[in-house]
Design a protein around this motif. Sequence first.
Motif, short mmCIF file in Angstrom:
data_model
loop_
_atom_site.label_atom_id
_atom_site.label_comp_id
_atom_site.label_asym_id
_atom_site.label_seq_id
_atom_site.Cartn_x
_atom_site.Cartn_y
_atom_site.Cartn_z
N THR B 46 0.83 -1.20 0.00
CA THR B 46 0.00 0.00 0.00
C THR B 46 0.87 1.25 0.00
OG1 THR B 46 -1.76 -1.16 1.19
CG2 THR B 46 -1.78 1.24 1.27
N GLN B 81 -7.63 0.32 -0.75
CA GLN B 81 -7.88 -0.97 -0.12
C GLN B 81 -9.22 -0.94 0.60
OE1 GLN B 81 -4.43 -2.17 2.06
NE2 GLN B 81 -5.19 -4.23 2.45
N ASP B 156 -5.36 -1.10 -5.05
CA ASP B 156 -4.84 -1.71 -3.84
C ASP B 156 -5.80 -2.80 -3.39
OD1 ASP B 156 -3.23 -2.24 -1.75
OD2 ASP B 156 -3.55 -0.34 -0.68
N GLU B 157 -5.46 -4.02 -3.69
CA GLU B 157 -6.30 -5.18 -3.39
C GLU B 157 -7.76 -4.94 -3.78
OE1 GLU B 157 -5.61 -7.01 0.37
OE2 GLU B 157 -3.58 -6.22 0.48
MG MG Z 1 -2.12 -2.82 1.92
#
Ligand code: MG
Lengths: 234, 237
Positions: B46, B81, B156-157
């Motif tokens: 991140t 995220q 991010d994910e």
């Molecule tokens: Mg992360």
Amino acid sequence: MTDLWDGLSRAFWLVATLDAELSEIALRSLQVSLGALLVGSAIALPLAALLAVRRFRARRAVIAVLNALMGLPPVVVGLVVYVLLSRSGPFGVLGLLFTPTAMVIAQVIIIVPLIASIAHQSLRDLWAEYHDLLISMNVTQTQKIATLLWDARRALLTASLAGFGRAIGEVGAIMIVGGNIDHATRVLTTAIALETGKGDFALALALGFILIALAIFVNLTIHWLGRTEREGRW
Amino acid sequence: MSDMFPLSVKGAKTSRRGKVLVGPVDLELDGQGTCVVIGPNGAGKTSLLRLLHGAARLNSGQINWACSTEAAHHDQTFVFQRPVMLRRSVEDNLIYPLRMRGMARKQAKALAADWAERVGLQDMLRRPAPVLSGGEQQKLALARALIVAPKLVFLDEPCASLDGRAMREIEEILQEARAGGTRLILSTHDMGQAKRLADTVVFMFQGQVHEHSPAEPFFAQPETSRAAAFLRGDIVE
Ligand SMILES: [Mg+2]
Ligand SMILES: Nc1ncnc2c1ncn2[C@@H]1O[C@H](COP(=O)(O)OP(=O)(O)OP(=O)(O)O)[C@@H](O)[C@H]1O
């Protein structure tokens, strides 16, 4: 106790017969306080948003001062505005002393710190939530502020109404700068003070009940207006 | 393709209260395909993405785009995220970035309808975004990032809380964007997803870029023993 009952029935009759003098001062109360609400919100809300969004060195100090100013004694505000507006004062040429405008000015000074402080708290929380996204989107400072003000509008409405409540119930400052002049600057609160001084408790109480009713009415109306554009709860 | 690449990162570092979150990072990225960032929790994925995006302070080193930093920032978006939802309707969330860039409301709404359809949110346009489910919020965040037709998207994910089907849908959208010339930099914990999407792989460990290689050789035989251990599913130390 009898005074209270007398007051209630007096209030009822004054309203029921649409007493001309009562209507006049009630309307003036409403005008002055709504004026202060509008001007005060127009100053306080963007200020609160700016304080939430901008990191400048004096930010904490400004917020602390704003919080402290919430407890500003209205009488002192009235006095200062009086001195500024009096004929020998810096703004004397405007001839505003003992006019409703002077009363609005005094009330604005009293309610801006209150509205700004309450608004700042909710805007700060919202900014913490939005920060990363808005920074990532490269929006301008003005766009940030506009976004925060729009998305927090419900909380801001509450802040403004708190200011209105303070304004419409205020007597010390507007008594000084308005002068409680019949047919010119008399409003509900100053009339109550006058009648109490004269010993006419029933009339004073009657005006008091009408004041409370008016405040509740305005709050409900504004909340209802805010609710009509339904967008769910947040 | 896109004129913001190649991106050259030299000794870039970001720290917070004395603790180095990521760096010093040296990285060269050219203008094509999908770069997948992998590594254990807390490795700095991140932080790396945020650093490249300009959302984390660059404490030392350099991040040089082929164009001006300003122009580069204008052409890139970020999917967080944890998705950030504006307290507005789904539609208003979608048109927001377009409106901020000055697009007329009508045009923006047409685009929003199109993108809502693509991510399967077409029946929820009027619903307040904060009440969407976690997966729906991620889809909305993705659509909101792609709607401005950026040249580069950080993700991010993006599939962290999605079920298998939603993940496939999202991956399809990402592949489409990639085919359209959008550069993707994506972090994930899902090795299946990494293999499906990656053109190149960045392996992060303890705030450092340990490996940056083309996907095929990386997954066949990583250069570092740590990356090999990570791919085997061992605990990396
Ligand atoms: Mg992360
Ligand atoms: N704002 C911050 N302040 C202090 N420490 C931070 C901050 N942000 C991240 N960190 C720390 O930096 C390290 C890297 O965090 P980062 O979020 O980049 O990891 P990650 O690889 O994305 O992990 P995950 O897979 O769990 O998402 C972690 O140890 C984290 O605790």
